[in-house]
Design an enzyme around this catalytic site. Structure first.
Site, PDB file in Angstrom:
ATOM      1  N   SER A 219     131.852 -53.652 -17.497  1.00 28.16           N
ATOM      2  CA  SER A 219     130.510 -52.665 -17.355  1.00 28.16           C
ATOM      3  C   SER A 219     130.841 -51.612 -16.742  1.00 28.16           C
ATOM      4  CB  SER A 219     129.500 -53.630 -17.179  1.00 28.16           C
ATOM      5  OG  SER A 219     128.333 -52.550 -16.699  1.00 28.16           O
TER       6      SER A 219
ATOM      7  N   HIS B 216     132.044 -52.022 -21.876  1.00 31.57           N
ATOM      8  CA  HIS B 216     130.460 -52.216 -21.904  1.00 31.57           C
ATOM      9  C   HIS B 216     129.742 -51.027 -21.415  1.00 31.57           C
ATOM     10  CE1 HIS B 216     126.774 -54.587 -22.236  1.00 31.57           C
ATOM     11  NE2 HIS B 216     126.458 -54.276 -20.982  1.00 31.57           N
TER      12      HIS B 216
ATOM     13  N   ASP C 278     126.295 -49.204 -20.150  1.00 30.87           N
ATOM     14  CA  ASP C 278     124.827 -49.520 -19.841  1.00 30.87           C
ATOM     15  C   ASP C 278     124.095 -48.102 -19.904  1.00 30.87           C
ATOM     16  OD1 ASP C 278     124.727 -52.203 -19.599  1.00 30.87           O
ATOM     17  OD2 ASP C 278     126.034 -52.081 -17.803  1.00 30.87           O
TER      18      ASP C 278
ATOM     19  N   MET D  72     120.179 -46.661 -19.397  1.00 32.73           N
ATOM     20  CA  MET D  72     119.005 -46.885 -18.890  1.00 32.73           C
ATOM     21  C   MET D  72     118.118 -45.790 -18.886  1.00 32.73           C
ATOM     22  SD  MET D  72     119.953 -49.456 -15.712  1.00 32.73           S
ATOM     23  CE  MET D  72     121.314 -50.744 -16.000  1.00 32.73           C
TER      24      MET D  72
ATOM     25  N   HIS E  66     124.907 -50.672 -24.404  1.00 34.78           N
ATOM     26  CA  HIS E  66     123.913 -51.702 -24.386  1.00 34.78           C
ATOM     27  C   HIS E  66     122.481 -50.800 -23.839  1.00 34.78           C
ATOM     28  CE1 HIS E  66     122.192 -54.782 -21.325  1.00 34.78           C
ATOM     29  NE2 HIS E  66     120.997 -54.557 -22.353  1.00 34.78           N
TER      30      HIS E  66
ATOM     31  N   MET F 233     119.243 -50.036 -22.760  1.00 31.64           N
ATOM     32  CA  MET F 233     118.046 -50.569 -22.192  1.00 31.64           C
ATOM     33  C   MET F 233     117.086 -49.215 -22.155  1.00 31.64           C
ATOM     34  SD  MET F 233     120.127 -52.654 -19.404  1.00 31.64           S
ATOM     35  CE  MET F 233     121.644 -51.623 -19.623  1.00 31.64           C
TER      36      MET F 233
ATOM     37  N   MET G  58     120.946 -61.998 -21.753  1.00 35.19           N
ATOM     38  CA  MET G  58     121.006 -61.352 -20.172  1.00 35.19           C
ATOM     39  C   MET G  58     120.806 -62.738 -19.235  1.00 35.19           C
ATOM     40  SD  MET G  58     121.129 -58.333 -20.324  1.00 35.19           S
ATOM     41  CE  MET G  58     121.147 -57.972 -18.590  1.00 35.19           C
TER      42      MET G  58
ATOM     43  N   GLY H 218     119.023 -53.807 -15.413  1.00 35.69           N
ATOM     44  CA  GLY H 218     118.373 -52.653 -14.678  1.00 35.69           C
ATOM     45  C   GLY H 218     119.406 -52.360 -13.441  1.00 35.69           C
TER      46      GLY H 218
ATOM     47  N   ASP I 293     125.673 -61.158 -20.228  1.00 36.14           N
ATOM     48  CA  ASP I 293     125.688 -59.864 -19.415  1.00 36.14           C
ATOM     49  C   ASP I 293     124.878 -60.171 -18.076  1.00 36.14           C
ATOM     50  OD1 ASP I 293     125.823 -57.349 -18.137  1.00 36.14           O
ATOM     51  OD2 ASP I 293     124.529 -56.460 -20.024  1.00 36.14           O
TER      52      ASP I 293
ATOM     53  N   GLY J 276     125.952 -60.890 -13.748  1.00 32.28           N
ATOM     54  CA  GLY J 276     126.475 -61.821 -12.435  1.00 32.28           C
ATOM     55  C   GLY J 276     127.501 -62.683 -13.100  1.00 32.28           C
TER      56      GLY J 276
END
Ligand code: DX5
Ligand code: ZN
Length: 224
Positions: free
Chosen positions: A7, A32, A34, A36, A65, A67, A136, A141, A174, A176
């Site tokens: 990511s 990946h 992200d 947002m 992805h 969000m 998730m 976020g 996705d 951690g």
């Protein structure tokens, strides 16, 4: 097959091309991305122009992805910018079936995402039309958050439902995912592993990618 999806959220955006190339050299399968909007999640990231530039740096699939609220408004723009996979949050879509078909109509693979507090059961009516389900394992976020172990039962459940119903979707995780959690998620059934901080946080993205893939491959062997 296990695939790693670094990511770029944790990458150095001033050296994005270089860092993505390093992850590719380490064996990354997918990149990946992200997106947002500051509404659906309390953070802002990038938009189509950055995706367009990223498209010139790698031939790997770009996994977008979303969000964001009202994803239908932006699916065509991201598809035009060159992404290959687009996932939307179940929680953000009032007309999820329509949104997933919209993604497919733009020639992209369609994925659906569930937050840690959303049960797998909410996806019962769309599992036969999605190409992948993204579980998730942190609240979306931000990068570098702590993995939430209680999300793993959803990966197992999705794997069971897929066999029972004879479906084909893939299972992505996705949040951690790092050297200390990657084996557990693979054993729980995850096949596409998103990792941001563990790839780009410290050290060499190439070596980090290789290490994660090595541990994931060992865990996949134990599973069989
Ligand atoms: C979080 C994003 C993730 C994030 C994961 O909202 O969806 O893709 O980059 O970062 P790590 O791997 O650092 O938890
Ligand atoms: Zn993500």
């Amino acid at each position: 097959m296990i695939e790693l999806a670094p990511s770029i959220l944790s990458a150095d955006f001033a050296r994005l091309g270089e860092q993505v190339r390093a992850a590719c050299q380490g064996g990354a399968h997918v990149i990946h991305v992200d997106i947002m909007d500051g509404h659906f999640v309390p953070n802002l990231t990038i938009g189509p122009p950055v995706v367009k530039s990223l498209r010139k740096v790698t031939d790997l699939p770009l996994d977008c992805h979303l969000m964001i609220d009202n994803p239908d408004e932006f699916i065509p723009v991201f598809a035009d910018a060159g992404v290959n996979w687009i996932s939307v949050h179940q929680e953000a879509c009032l007309h999820l079936n329509r949104t997933l078909h919209l993604i497919k109509s733009h020639g992209c693979l369609a994925g659906v995402v569930i937050n840690p507090a959303t049960p797998v059961e909410t996806l019962a009516e769309v599992l036969d039309i999605v190409d992948y389900v993204l579980v998730m394992s942190v609240n979306p976020g931000f990068g570098a958050q702590k993995f939430i172990p209680s999300t793993m039962h959803k990966m197992r459940r999705l794997s069971d439902i897929r066999s029972q119903r004879g479906l084909n979707y893939r299972i992505e995780v996705d949040g951690g995912v790092a050297l200390d959690t990657v084996a557990d998620v693979v054993r729980a059934g995850a096949e596409i592993l998103v990792a941001g901080n563990a790839v780009f946080g410290t050290g060499d993205p190439r070596k980090n990618t290789e290490s994660l893939l090595r541990v994931a491959a060992e865990a996949a062997l134990q599973k069989v």
